[in-house]
Motif scaffolding. Structure first.
Motif, PDB file in Angstrom:
ATOM      1  N   SER A  39       0.807  -1.228   0.000  1.00 36.04           N
ATOM      2  CA  SER A  39       0.000   0.000   0.000  1.00 36.04           C
ATOM      3  C   SER A  39       0.836   1.273   0.000  1.00 36.04           C
ATOM      4  O   SER A  39       0.298   2.374   0.013  1.00 36.04           O
ATOM      5  CB  SER A  39      -0.928   0.009   1.216  1.00 36.04           C
ATOM      6  OG  SER A  39      -0.177  -0.008   2.427  1.00 36.04           O
ATOM      7  N   GLN A  42       0.078   3.905  -2.781  1.00 38.42           N
ATOM      8  CA  GLN A  42      -1.298   4.396  -2.766  1.00 38.42           C
ATOM      9  C   GLN A  42      -1.529   5.374  -1.618  1.00 38.42           C
ATOM     10  O   GLN A  42      -2.186   6.395  -1.779  1.00 38.42           O
ATOM     11  CB  GLN A  42      -2.288   3.231  -2.667  1.00 38.42           C
ATOM     12  CG  GLN A  42      -2.482   2.464  -3.969  1.00 38.42           C
ATOM     13  CD  GLN A  42      -1.319   1.537  -4.268  1.00 38.42           C
ATOM     14  OE1 GLN A  42      -0.544   1.210  -3.373  1.00 38.42           O
ATOM     15  NE2 GLN A  42      -1.190   1.120  -5.519  1.00 38.42           N
ATOM     16  N   ARG A  43      -0.991   5.056  -0.457  1.00 37.73           N
ATOM     17  CA  ARG A  43      -1.248   5.903   0.716  1.00 37.73           C
ATOM     18  C   ARG A  43      -0.209   7.012   0.866  1.00 37.73           C
ATOM     19  O   ARG A  43      -0.434   7.994   1.568  1.00 37.73           O
ATOM     20  CB  ARG A  43      -1.278   5.055   1.984  1.00 37.73           C
ATOM     21  CG  ARG A  43      -0.052   4.250   2.263  1.00 37.73           C
ATOM     22  CD  ARG A  43      -0.225   3.326   3.460  1.00 37.73           C
ATOM     23  NE  ARG A  43       0.879   2.390   3.562  1.00 37.73           N
ATOM     24  CZ  ARG A  43       2.055   2.686   4.112  1.00 37.73           C
ATOM     25  NH1 ARG A  43       2.263   3.876   4.638  1.00 37.73           N
ATOM     26  NH2 ARG A  43       3.017   1.771   4.149  1.00 37.73           N
ATOM     27  N   PHE A  47      -1.195   8.462   5.196  1.00 37.34           N
ATOM     28  CA  PHE A  47      -1.721   7.503   6.169  1.00 37.34           C
ATOM     29  C   PHE A  47      -0.653   6.479   6.527  1.00 37.34           C
ATOM     30  O   PHE A  47       0.206   6.143   5.704  1.00 37.34           O
ATOM     31  CB  PHE A  47      -2.933   6.764   5.605  1.00 37.34           C
ATOM     32  CG  PHE A  47      -4.070   7.638   5.173  1.00 37.34           C
ATOM     33  CD1 PHE A  47      -5.005   8.081   6.092  1.00 37.34           C
ATOM     34  CD2 PHE A  47      -4.201   8.019   3.845  1.00 37.34           C
ATOM     35  CE1 PHE A  47      -6.059   8.887   5.700  1.00 37.34           C
ATOM     36  CE2 PHE A  47      -5.247   8.824   3.442  1.00 37.34           C
ATOM     37  CZ  PHE A  47      -6.179   9.262   4.371  1.00 37.34           C
ATOM     38  N   PHE A  52      -4.641   2.947   6.726  1.00 32.47           N
ATOM     39  CA  PHE A  52      -5.079   2.689   5.348  1.00 32.47           C
ATOM     40  C   PHE A  52      -5.737   1.321   5.190  1.00 32.47           C
ATOM     41  O   PHE A  52      -6.253   0.987   4.139  1.00 32.47           O
ATOM     42  CB  PHE A  52      -3.861   2.788   4.420  1.00 32.47           C
ATOM     43  CG  PHE A  52      -4.179   3.031   2.974  1.00 32.47           C
ATOM     44  CD1 PHE A  52      -4.663   4.255   2.544  1.00 32.47           C
ATOM     45  CD2 PHE A  52      -3.966   2.036   2.024  1.00 32.47           C
ATOM     46  CE1 PHE A  52      -4.948   4.483   1.205  1.00 32.47           C
ATOM     47  CE2 PHE A  52      -4.247   2.255   0.690  1.00 32.47           C
ATOM     48  CZ  PHE A  52      -4.737   3.490   0.275  1.00 32.47           C
TER      49      PHE A  52
END
Length: 237
Positions: A39, A42-43, A47, A52
Motif C-alpha cells: 500500500s 497508494q497511501r 496515512f 489505510f
C-alpha cells in the motif's frame, strides 16, 4: 454487435469485498509488513499502513469476498423476467456455489459474464480468491492461453469507453447520465467494510450488491437501445 447477443446467454454479476480481518492488528507480522509494502504508493505519507487498512478489501491478496450477486434474463414468450440471486456467508462456500452455477448453467461457449469494471476488478478478484482457497478455476474464469477475442467477459465500463482508455466512469455516474435508478441510494462501496464488521448487517450488503447487479443489466440494455427493466420484471430468488 451487442444488440445481436441473446440476453439469456449473459450472467450479470457484482461482488462485495472487505479486508480479510477486521483490524490491521489481527494480521500476523509478516502480513502486516507485506500490506505496508503493497500500500506504500497508494497511501504515500498521508496515512500509516494501519490507517489505510480499511481499503485492503480492494486487493485480493488482503481481502475476501462476502457476497456475489448474479442476475440473468429469462424470456417466456413476450414476457421478460430478470432473476436475481446472491451467494453470501463463508467465502469458500460463496466461491464454490458460484462456480457450481457457472458449471451447471453458464458453461457453454455462447455464455458470457458481464460486470461493470469486471475485467479490472470482479473477474480477476474472483479468480484469485478461488486459487487462494484451493478451488479449481471454472472455464469462464480460466483465461490462461486464451486470445483476447476468446475471453467470455463483457464489461459495461469497457463498452462505455468506446476505445477511450483515459477515463474511469463509475457505476453511480453512468446510471445517472443514462437515466437509470441509482443503486447507491443506501450505501456505497466505501461503507461496506463498516456495515460488515461493525454493523454485522449482511442483509444490507446483499441488497446493495443486488442493486448493483440490476444496474449493470440496465446499463447493458441502454447500450443496446432496449427498454429498461420495470420493477415487476425483476424477480429476487
Amino acid at each position: 454487435m451487442i444488440a445481436k447477443l441473446n440476453l439469456e446467454n449473459i450472467l450479470f454479476l457484482d461482488i462485495e469485498t472487505v479486508p480479510e480481518t477486521e483490524h490491521f492488528s489481527d494480521l500476523d507480522k509478516t502480513k502486516q509488513q507485506l500490506w505496508e509494502a503493497k500500500s506504500k504508493y497508494q497511501r504515500r505519507d498521508e496515512f500509516t499502513a494501519e490507517e489505510f487498512y480499511d481499503r485492503a478489501g480492494i486487493w485480493a491478496e488482503f481481502g475476501k469476498i462476502i457476497c456475489v450477486s448474479v442476475g440473468y434474463f429469462k424470456m417466456e414468450g413476450d414476457i421478460r423476467n430478470f432473476r436475481v440471486t446472491s451467494f453470501y456467508g463463508d467465502e469458500d462456500k460463496i466461491l464454490k456455489d458460484f462456480k457450481n452455477l457457472l458449471i451447471s448453467h453458464f458453461s457453454q461457449q455462447k455464455h458470457l459474464l458481464c460486470a461493470h469494471n469486471g475485467k479490472e476488478f470482479d473477474f480477476p478478484y474472483i479468480a484469485r480468491r478461488m486459487i487462494i482457497q484451493n478451488i479449481e478455476l471454472p472455464y469462464k474464469l480460466n483465461l490462461f492461453g486464451k486470445k483476447p477475442w476468446e475471453v467470455p467477459h463483457l464489461d459495461t465500463l469497457d463498452l462505455w469507453k468506446f476505445g477511450d482508455y483515459k477515463t474511469y466512469t463509475s457505476l453511480k455516474l453512468l446510471t445517472n447520465v443514462l437515466g437509470i435508478p441509482s443503486p447507491k441510494d443506501d450505501i456505497d462501496g466505501s461503507e461496506v467494510c463498516d456495515v460488515y464488521y461493525k454493523e454485522k448487517n449482511i442483509d444490507r450488503i446483499i441488497t446493495y450488491c443486488e442493486k448493483d447487479t440490476i444496474a449493470v443489466a440496465q446499463i447493458f440494455l441502454r447500450l443496446r437501445g432496449d427498454e429498461l427493466l420495470h420493477d415487476n420484471e425483476i424477480k429476487h430468488i
